[in-house]
Design an enzyme around this catalytic site. Structure first.
Site, PDB file in Angstrom:
ATOM      1  N   CYS A 182       0.834  -1.215   0.000  1.00 35.24           N
ATOM      2  CA  CYS A 182       0.000   0.000   0.000  1.00 35.24           C
ATOM      3  C   CYS A 182       0.861   1.254   0.000  1.00 35.24           C
ATOM      4  O   CYS A 182       0.518   2.262  -0.642  1.00 35.24           O
ATOM      5  CB  CYS A 182      -0.913   0.024   1.221  1.00 35.24           C
ATOM      6  SG  CYS A 182      -2.032  -1.377   1.316  1.00 35.24           S
TER       7      CYS A 182
HETATM    8  C1  BEZ Z   1       0.586  -4.589   1.845  1.00 31.50           C
HETATM    9  O1  BEZ Z   1       0.092  -3.512   1.530  1.00 31.50           O
HETATM   10  O2  BEZ Z   1       1.777  -4.786   1.763  1.00 31.50           O
HETATM   11  C2  BEZ Z   1      -0.278  -5.705   2.345  1.00 31.50           C
HETATM   12  C3  BEZ Z   1      -1.435  -5.432   3.052  1.00 31.50           C
HETATM   13  C4  BEZ Z   1      -2.194  -6.481   3.536  1.00 31.50           C
HETATM   14  C5  BEZ Z   1      -1.821  -7.784   3.281  1.00 31.50           C
HETATM   15  C6  BEZ Z   1      -0.659  -8.058   2.543  1.00 31.50           C
HETATM   16  C7  BEZ Z   1       0.113  -7.002   2.073  1.00 31.50           C
END
Ligand code: BEZ
Length: 211
Positions: free
Chosen positions: A45
């Site tokens: 994210c």
């Molecule tokens: C991420 O944004 O890295 C992420 C968020 C939730 C689960 C897996 C990855």
């Protein structure tokens, strides 16, 4: 009921990192992209929101407002934005909804319980200037989105909203487009004076008409 293409994008008011907003007022008479991400302070994210901040001008050229969402709160978002700016070498320049009560996530069906009970998945909604939903894509948490592809899709959506054409596989700005099947071949020259090619009676190509 799940939202579908062509539905009116439901309106809402929400607290965001840039104050309270009314979604339809925020869109004004332009286009919009509403996208959710699973959680703050997560790696994928972080890269996604940095990528969108860098593309803000590209969305603006397409008269498209950007709005992000997660189920974390505004204070959390604000702290995380500092990290995004630092690590992605950018400045987050669009609002992020703090959807702690999940009002918007539920309205837009962004929580898929068989994937995760409480986090939003990576939903994308493109809303047209008529406030109707033009595109829905859903990615899992483990796959970061390709925002260049979203710009490409918006180019196609805006072109095909204004001309009787469709865009072929992997089309990009400037490439030939498909003449809509609703147009009779004998009517093509008047509508598409730049020329056309009849490859099959149902497959007629013409240069991109708005260039
Ligand atoms: C991420 O944004 O890295 C992420 C968020 C939730 C689960 C897996 C990855």
């Amino acid at each position: 009921m799940a939202l579908r293409l062509g539905d009116l994008a439901p309106n809402f008011t929400a607290d965001t990192t840039e104050g309270q907003l009314d979604f339809h007022e925020y869109l004004g008479d332009g286009w919009g992209i509403l996208f959710s991400h699973p959680a703050d302070y997560t790696p994928v994210c972080t890269t996604e929101l940095g990528a969108v901040a860098k593309l803000k001008e590209e969305f603006a050229k397409r008269n498209t407002k950007v709005l992000a969402l997660s189920v974390d709160g505004i204070e959390s978002h604000k702290g995380w934005i500092s990290d995004i700016n630092e690590t992605q070498n950018t400045s987050v320049n669009f609002p992020i909804i703090g959807d702690e009560d999940k009002k918007v996530s539920e309205l837009y069906d962004m929580i898929h319980p068989n994937s995760n009970e409480s986090f939003t998945v990576r939903s994308v909604f493109v809303i047209g200037n008529d406030k109707k939903i033009k595109l829905i894509i859903t990615y899992p948490a483990s796959t970061g989105r390709n925002f260049d592809e979203l710009l490409r899709v918006i180019d196609s959506l805006q072109l095909t909203a204004n001309y009787s054409v469709a865009t072929p596989a992997n089309w990009k700005q400037g490439e030939d487009v498909v003449v809509s099947p609703a147009i009779k071949t004998e009517d093509i020259p008047a509508k598409f004076p730049k020329g056309h090619k009849v490859i099959k009676p149902y497959l007629r190509m013409t240069p991109q008409p708005d260039l």
